[in-house]
Write an enzyme that holds these catalytic residues in place. Structure first.
Site, mmCIF file in Angstrom:
data_model
loop_
_atom_site.group_PDB
_atom_site.id
_atom_site.type_symbol
_atom_site.label_atom_id
_atom_site.label_comp_id
_atom_site.label_asym_id
_atom_site.label_seq_id
_atom_site.Cartn_x
_atom_site.Cartn_y
_atom_site.Cartn_z
ATOM 1 N N TYR A 179 0.511 -1.211 0.202
ATOM 2 C CA TYR A 179 0.131 -0.026 -0.442
ATOM 3 C C TYR A 179 0.686 1.205 -0.067
ATOM 4 C CZ TYR A 179 0.560 0.415 4.910
ATOM 5 O OH TYR A 179 1.319 0.571 6.222
ATOM 6 N N ASP A 216 -4.553 -4.256 3.159
ATOM 7 C CA ASP A 216 -3.559 -2.767 2.456
ATOM 8 C C ASP A 216 -3.640 -3.711 0.976
ATOM 9 O OD1 ASP A 216 -3.620 -2.478 4.867
ATOM 10 O OD2 ASP A 216 -1.936 -3.804 5.549
ATOM 11 N N HIS A 248 -10.329 -6.681 7.939
ATOM 12 C CA HIS A 248 -9.117 -6.063 7.106
ATOM 13 C C HIS A 248 -7.928 -7.144 6.693
ATOM 14 C CE1 HIS A 248 -6.455 -2.829 7.642
ATOM 15 N NE2 HIS A 248 -5.791 -3.260 7.914
ATOM 16 N N LYS A 249 -7.974 -8.449 7.347
ATOM 17 C CA LYS A 249 -6.952 -9.471 6.279
ATOM 18 C C LYS A 249 -7.767 -10.404 7.138
ATOM 19 C CE LYS A 249 -3.014 -6.627 6.855
ATOM 20 N NZ LYS A 249 -1.125 -6.501 7.632
ATOM 21 N N ASP A 284 -7.973 2.231 9.390
ATOM 22 C CA ASP A 284 -6.762 1.684 8.258
ATOM 23 C C ASP A 284 -7.456 1.565 6.860
ATOM 24 O OD1 ASP A 284 -5.831 1.568 10.574
ATOM 25 O OD2 ASP A 284 -3.878 0.499 9.227
ATOM 26 N N GLY A 310 -6.416 9.665 11.136
ATOM 27 C CA GLY A 310 -5.844 9.871 9.506
ATOM 28 C C GLY A 310 -6.447 9.662 8.426
#
Length: 407
Positions: free
Chosen positions: A68, A118, A162-163, A173, A251
């Site tokens: 990523y 990702d 996420h994974k 993320d 973020g």
């Protein structure tokens, strides 16, 4: 002293001065590999190219790999190229895809069966290149990433894991890794209207679920991870949330919101919800901004020993606020927040070497949850991870923030 001795002394002194002057003149100024009369976006992008002449090695990699972080920096690079038309930037972007995607469209080092969100992020590079090159291999590679998202395992209410190795877990993320790519891919490459709508709906659902599960009502901040099973050691046994508000996690989420809105149709019912989430987010993040203009690694614990003012999260917030205001999603007051943060980055965390190369300092190198060795999500964990300069998770957003603010 005789006249002859005086003359000899004067002659020797004169020779010494000439030699010193010659030596001084012979020392050339350090050549500027990055000109200092450019805007900060170009200065940082050229610095990245100087540090990593091979784009596949972005993020201090020892071998070429699909991941990523290059996707993040090269997305920023594409925006610099659009502004400047400097072929050097385009060639750098192309080199990444050209190196890792073979003639059949197979992505080197990528494994769909890992179901790792990702890995979707560098798909943005392909979305950028394919319309310009029409190389079939880039389209096939994008279709592979779309297939991953179609088969990505989900929580019981539809949130992407996420994974595969992190079952039942949503991380902040993941929304940035997957949703801007998927909405843009659907908009530009899915012809079936029902299917396109389904992808848009599923993208919005990810934001709905993160708001539902990860947002702390009191502070308005969002926890880094949520485990539906509540089995992870880092997960609260009642809520499933991790313990802390991590700067870069927040973020990623902010950038995900402002970027996904670029591709979500104006009439999509989820659009206004995401704008509402963005406004709640901006209010909460502004409240924990340090008086310096920067943000802390653990957002709400600035006065706690070991915490530090961190560059990647600060760069991401700056970009999110600046773009949010420009696009009309956020009130104009948040432009002041962005400008204050940007100036604080320049004053405190940016240094320039003699050759003009620009450094972004005090970047958290990495942070996650679980895995092996186990990351427990404690305060000590977040402040204890490696701190380094020029992490691409900071330089990429810094470039994008610089473009937004036209600095």
């Amino acid at each position: 002293m005789s006249l002859l001795a005086v003359a000899l002394c004067l002659f020797l002194a004169s020779c010494k001065n000439k030699k010193e002057n010659t030596e001084t003149a012979a020392q050339p100024e350090t050549e500027k590999v990055v000109p200092e009369d450019l805007k900060w976006s170009e200065r940082m992008m050229l610095s990245e190219i100087e540090r990593f002449p091979e784009p596949t090695k972005l993020d201090f990699a020892t071998r070429a790999r699909w991941t990523y972080t290059p996707g993040l920096v090269l997305s920023a690079c594409s925006r610099v190229y659009e502004k400047t038309n400097n072929q050097k930037y385009y060639d750098y972007i192309y080199d990444y895809a050209n190196t890792l995607i073979d003639s059949t469209g197979t992505i080197d080092t990528y494994k769909l069966e890992n179901q790792n969100l990702d890995m979707i992020k560098s798909g943005d590079v392909l979305l950028y290149l394919y319309p310009k090159t029409k190389e079939e291999r880039f389209l096939i590679a994008m279709q592979t990433l779309d297939k991953q998202l179609e088969s990505q395992p989900t929580t019981s209410d539809g949130g992407y894991w996420h994974k595969k190795i992190y079952p039942f877990q949503m991380w902040l993320d993941g929304l940035y890794m997957a949703e801007p790519f998927h909405t843009r891919y659907a908009k530009d490459y899915i012809e079936d209207e029902a299917k396109k709508q389904e992808i848009f709906d599923h993208a919005v659902l990810q934001f709905d679920l993160i708001q539902k599960h990860s947002r702390d009502e009191e502070s308005g901040l969002l926890y880094h991870g949520w485990d539906e099973s509540k089995e992870q050691r880092w997960a609260n046994k009642e809520t499933g949330n991790s313990q802390h508000f991590w700067s870069r996690g927040m973020g990623w989420y902010g950038m995900a919101m402002v970027d996904v809105l670029d591709f979500l149709p104006e009439d999509h019912p989820g659009r206004e919800r995401i704008i509402t989430y963005l406004n709640l987010y901006a209010e909460a993040v502004t409240k924990v901004q340090d008086e310096s203009g920067l943000w802390w690694q653990v957002l709400d614990q600035g006065d706690r020993e070991g915490n530090y003012l961190e560059a990647t999260g600060t760069s991401m917030f700056t970009y999110t606020f600046a773009k949010g205001v420009r696009k009309g999603y956020l009130d104009g007051k948040y432009l002041n927040v962005a400008n204050k943060a940007y100036q604080a980055l320049l004053d405190n965390l940016i240094t320039v070497e003699e050759n003009g190369v620009v450094n972004l300092n005090q970047c958290c190198a990495v942070a996650g949850l679980g895995g092996n060795p186990y990351r427990d999500g404690s305060y000590e964990y977040y402040i204890g991870e490696k701190i380094r300069s020029n992490d691409p998770k900071g330089t990429g957003p810094f470039i994008m923030a610089s473009l937004e603010l036209d600095k």
